[in-house]
Every structure is written in structure tokens, then in C-alpha cells.
Design an enzyme around this catalytic site. Structure first.
Site, PDB file in Angstrom:
ATOM      1  N   ASP A  71       4.199 -11.479  -5.099  1.00  0.00           N
ATOM      2  CA  ASP A  71       3.776 -10.430  -4.169  1.00  0.00           C
ATOM      3  C   ASP A  71       2.260 -10.398  -4.138  1.00  0.00           C
ATOM      4  O   ASP A  71       1.605 -10.919  -5.033  1.00  0.00           O
ATOM      5  CB  ASP A  71       4.335  -9.053  -4.590  1.00  0.00           C
ATOM      6  N   SER A  78       4.359   5.154   1.766  1.00  0.00           N
ATOM      7  CA  SER A  78       5.567   4.988   2.585  1.00  0.00           C
ATOM      8  C   SER A  78       6.553   3.987   1.976  1.00  0.00           C
ATOM      9  O   SER A  78       7.653   3.819   2.482  1.00  0.00           O
ATOM     10  CB  SER A  78       5.188   4.532   3.996  1.00  0.00           C
ATOM     11  N   LYS A  95       1.295  -4.170  -6.386  1.00  0.00           N
ATOM     12  CA  LYS A  95       2.746  -4.086  -6.583  1.00  0.00           C
ATOM     13  C   LYS A  95       3.184  -4.928  -7.773  1.00  0.00           C
ATOM     14  O   LYS A  95       4.112  -4.565  -8.488  1.00  0.00           O
ATOM     15  CB  LYS A  95       3.477  -4.565  -5.325  1.00  0.00           C
ATOM     16  N   CYS A 198      10.786  -3.299   9.388  1.00  0.00           N
ATOM     17  CA  CYS A 198      11.054  -1.935   8.898  1.00  0.00           C
ATOM     18  C   CYS A 198       9.923  -0.978   9.241  1.00  0.00           C
ATOM     19  O   CYS A 198      10.156   0.190   9.543  1.00  0.00           O
ATOM     20  CB  CYS A 198      11.249  -1.927   7.387  1.00  0.00           C
ATOM     21  N   CYS A 348      -0.237   0.847  18.408  1.00  0.00           N
ATOM     22  CA  CYS A 348       0.874   1.371  17.609  1.00  0.00           C
ATOM     23  C   CYS A 348       0.471   1.193  16.153  1.00  0.00           C
ATOM     24  O   CYS A 348      -0.718   1.170  15.847  1.00  0.00           O
ATOM     25  CB  CYS A 348       2.181   0.663  17.952  1.00  0.00           C
TER      26      CYS A 348
END
Ligand SMILES: [Zn+2]
Length: 390
Positions: A71, A78, A95, A198, A348
Site C-alpha cells: 500500500d 472516510s 496505512k 467506491c 466532483c
């Protein structure tokens, strides 16, 4: 390991391990021999997000001896709705560090190998070579094709999972065990922008938990050599109907990677492959401007309409001052609120919904419409660090 035709001598278990794994040892399908196999096993988890969290947590707790984690992200607020490897105090941390700490606490007997990088064409072959099974917890198409291809070439099972809103699916891609590969199912990636991730479409928090645990279960069964694996079967899960369905899958003899005469035999440029950079696109290219260009325009008091096509709750969290909110789903019916001669900059979260918005606007004759590349995320990262991220 037997599944690769290589027999590794299995390590012994300490008193503490015998106690820890006693519920496994009681079952004749696992017993001490199986638990030692788990301890000898090496599993690579691509990603420590929604799918990687439950998979790595349970594989670690089950006593898989070595878990590799790949990662490069940081923990965001979130993420916490579903990525239970990370906690509230980890927000802003890497992470990998957060996941390694959590896994060491779950089971100090597990060796964690942290790979601080993006899983990419340059490192994938070497990474996969060091493990027995790969758990693909990625959320994007380039990584899925890459992990598929490299696993096919290395003859390693690729335990696949994906989630979308209320739906999930899982299978084990392993042509060397008789099943198909990811490319047999999906020879071509979807058109860019047609399948939201997602961050764009949302996901029920428990869903990656269920699918990630299906992946962990399959991984453990492969290591132990027990039960019927998902090789050759696609398991689909619908959380709203609470239904599992399954479909038989077949290897495609024409598959460019696992077929009878493969044409792709080493890693390619997966970003280009999935971005269709090589395909001559019929559609007009979406014109985009960078956040830096937008900042300059705003500073020059340039007259532009800032059109935010996200959902109201997202607008509530963070927005560029002066922007007008019309969610993408409502845009078609609310074109009358926009000036046709006006320069419109659509935005967006990350630039994918707004690219669709610009396409819609251009078709409707709004010729001066542009997409804000990278979206609000890019604005927060590059222009306004005080902006809330989600
Ligand atoms: Zn294939």
C-alpha cells in the site's frame, strides 16, 4: 507448499501457539499439521483497504505465518466506515504502518512484510514470486489486470474480490488449478468513467467485510488443501436481497494470458490499457483544466460558472467558494439554470463524474464547458490544504 508443487518443511508450534490456535487444532481437517502449514504459508495482500482489512486481520488471527502488505496510501476519515485495520487515531498515518501495528497486536507470531509502494508493472513479478497466494484487495482495473497476469505467469492463485454499493463478488483465478483467469472473464477493461469506484458510487460498509472474509476463507482452504475452492466459480452477493448466487466460469482457450497460445507474456502498461490510450476514441475528448489554472482564473476575477456535480452531503463537507450545486443525476433536467455562452467548469470529488457532466454539457451545446482535473481532491491537495477531505 503443496499447491505449487514445492514442499516446504512445516515449522513447529510453541506452547503459546498451541493454546492460541486450539479451536483449529480440535478439527481433524486442520489439526497440528494444518496449523503448521498455515504458519509456513506466505500470503500477499494487495491493498489494506476495504477488502484487505478483513482479509489480513483474519489471516493474521488464523496464524498465516507471513503476510505481505502492499500500500502507499494514508488513512483518511472516510476509510474508517469499512477499513477496520485502521482506527480513528491513525487518520493521516501511512496505512502500512497502521495495518502493521494492528496485525502485530492481533497476532505477534505473524511476520509482516510491508511493501511501501504502488503494486505496478516494475515490482509485481518480484513481489508475487515471494508469496504462495495473492489476495487482490485493489479497487481499480489496472491493478486487477496486473495482479491477474503476474499470478497466471507465476502459477500462483489470485484470490479476487470486488464490491460496488450493495453488491460484491469473489472467485479464485488459477488457470494452473483448472479455472479461468480475470482476462477470460473480462478480456477488455470497461470504458474509462463508466464504472465508478467506491469513492464515487459509495459502498455499504459491511460489504467489503463479507467479501474480504470470503477471500480469507478461500486463501486458508487453498493453503490447507481442503474443501472445494472458488476456482472456476464466481460467487455473487447481493446485500439488499441477502442472496448468494454462483456462476460457473470457464477458461477461454483464446485468452491472451492463460490461453493455449498466449500473446501477452510479460507486464504491459496497464494504465494505458485501461485508459484506452491506444484506442482511437470516437467521442470528443473531454477538455479539462488544472486546479492551478482555475486558481489563476479566479484570482483574475474571470467570469466562470463553477458547477459542482456531487451530492449535497459532499458539498456540505467541502466546496470551492461560489460553486453551484447540481448533482450529476439532476443535471439533464436543470440545464436551463446554466448559461449557454458562459464558461463552465464542472467538478466532483476526483474528476470522473464531472467528466460525464462535461460530456453531457457538450452534447447539449454548452461549448465552453471544462472538467476540473482531479476534482475537489486535487484542489484540497494542491491549492487549499485547509479544505476538509473525505
Ligand atoms: Zn485467461
Amino acid at each position: 507448499m503443496s499447491m505449487n508443487g514445492v514442499t516446504t518443511p512445516t515449522p513447529s508450534l510453541s506452547k503459546e501457539e498451541l493454546a492460541r490456535y486450539s479451536r483449529h487444532l480440535l478439527m481433524p481437517e486442520i489439526n497440528t499439521q494444518g496449523q503448521r502449514r498455515l504458519k509456513a504459508a506466505r500470503v500477499l495482500c494487495i491493498g489494506t483497504g476495504g477488502l484487505g482489512s478483513p482479509a489480513a486481520l483474519y489471516l493474521g488471527a488464523a496464524g498465516v505465518g507471513t503476510i505481505g502488505l502492499v500500500d502507499f496510501d494514508e488513512v483518511e476519515l472516510s476509510n474508517l466506515q469499512r477499513q477496520l485495520l485502521h482506527g480513528t487515531r491513525d487518520v493521516g498515518r501511512s496505512k502500512l504502518e497502521s495495518a502493521s501495528d494492528r496485525l502485530r497486536d492481533v497476532n505477534p507470531h505473524v511476520e509482516i512484510e510491508a511493501h511501501d509502494c504502488r503494486f505496478c508493472s516494475e515490482n509485481a513479478t518480484n513481489l508475487v514470486a515471494r508469496y504462495d497466494v495473492v489476495v487482490d484487495g485493489s479497487d481499480n482495473f489496472p491493478t486487477r489486470y496486473l495482479s491477474n497476469d503476474v499470478c497466471v505467469w507465476a502459477r500462483k492463485p489470485n484470490v479476487y474480490g470486488s464490491v460496488y454499493r450493495f453488491d460484491g463478488q469473489s472467485t479464485v483465478f488459477a488457470p494452473h488449478l483448472g479455472g479461468p483467469c480475470y482476462r477470460c472473464l473480462f478480456p477488455d477493461p470497461p470504458e474509462p468513467g463508466t464504472v465508478p469506484n467506491c469513492a464515487e458510487a459509495g459502498v455499504l460498509g459491511v460489504l467489503p467485510g463479507i467479501v474480504g472474509l470470503v477471500q480469507a476463507t478461500e486463501t486458508i482452504k487453498l493453503i490447507l488443501g481442503i474443501g472445494d475452492s472458488l476456482v472456476g466459480r464466481l460467487l455473487q452477493f447481493d446485500a439488499l436481497k441477502m442472496k448468494f448466487r454462483e456462476f460457473n466460469l470457464r477458461r477461454d482457450a483464446q485468452c491472451p494470458v492463460c490461453g493455449d497460445s498466449p500473446t501477452i507474456t510479460e507486464p504491459i502498461d496497464y494504465e494505458a490499457f485501461c485508459g484506452r490510450a491506444d484506442a482511437a476514441e470516437e467521442a470528443k475528448p473531454i477538455r479539462a483544466i488544472s486546479v492551478h489554472d482555475l486558481k489563476r482564473k479566479l484570482a483574475q476575477a474571470h467570469s466562470v460558472t463553477l458547477l459542482d456535480v456531487r451530492e449535497p452531503f459532499e458539498y456540505e463537507i467541502a466546496r470551492i467558494e461560489g460553486s453551484k450545486l447540481i448533482p450529476l443525476s439532476e443535471l439533464k433536467g436543470r440545464l436551463g439554470e446554466l448559461g449557454r455562452e458562459q464558461e463552465i467548469i464542472a467538478m466532483c470529488k476526483s474528476g470522473s463524474r464531472s467528466a460525464n457532466a462535461v460530456q453531457l454539457l457538450q452534447k447539449a451545446g454548452f461549448t465552453q464547458s471544462f472538467n476540473l482535473a482531479g476534482g475537489i481532491d486535487a484542489w484540497a491537495n494542491e491549492i487549499d490544504p485547509t479544505m476538509e477531505k473525505y
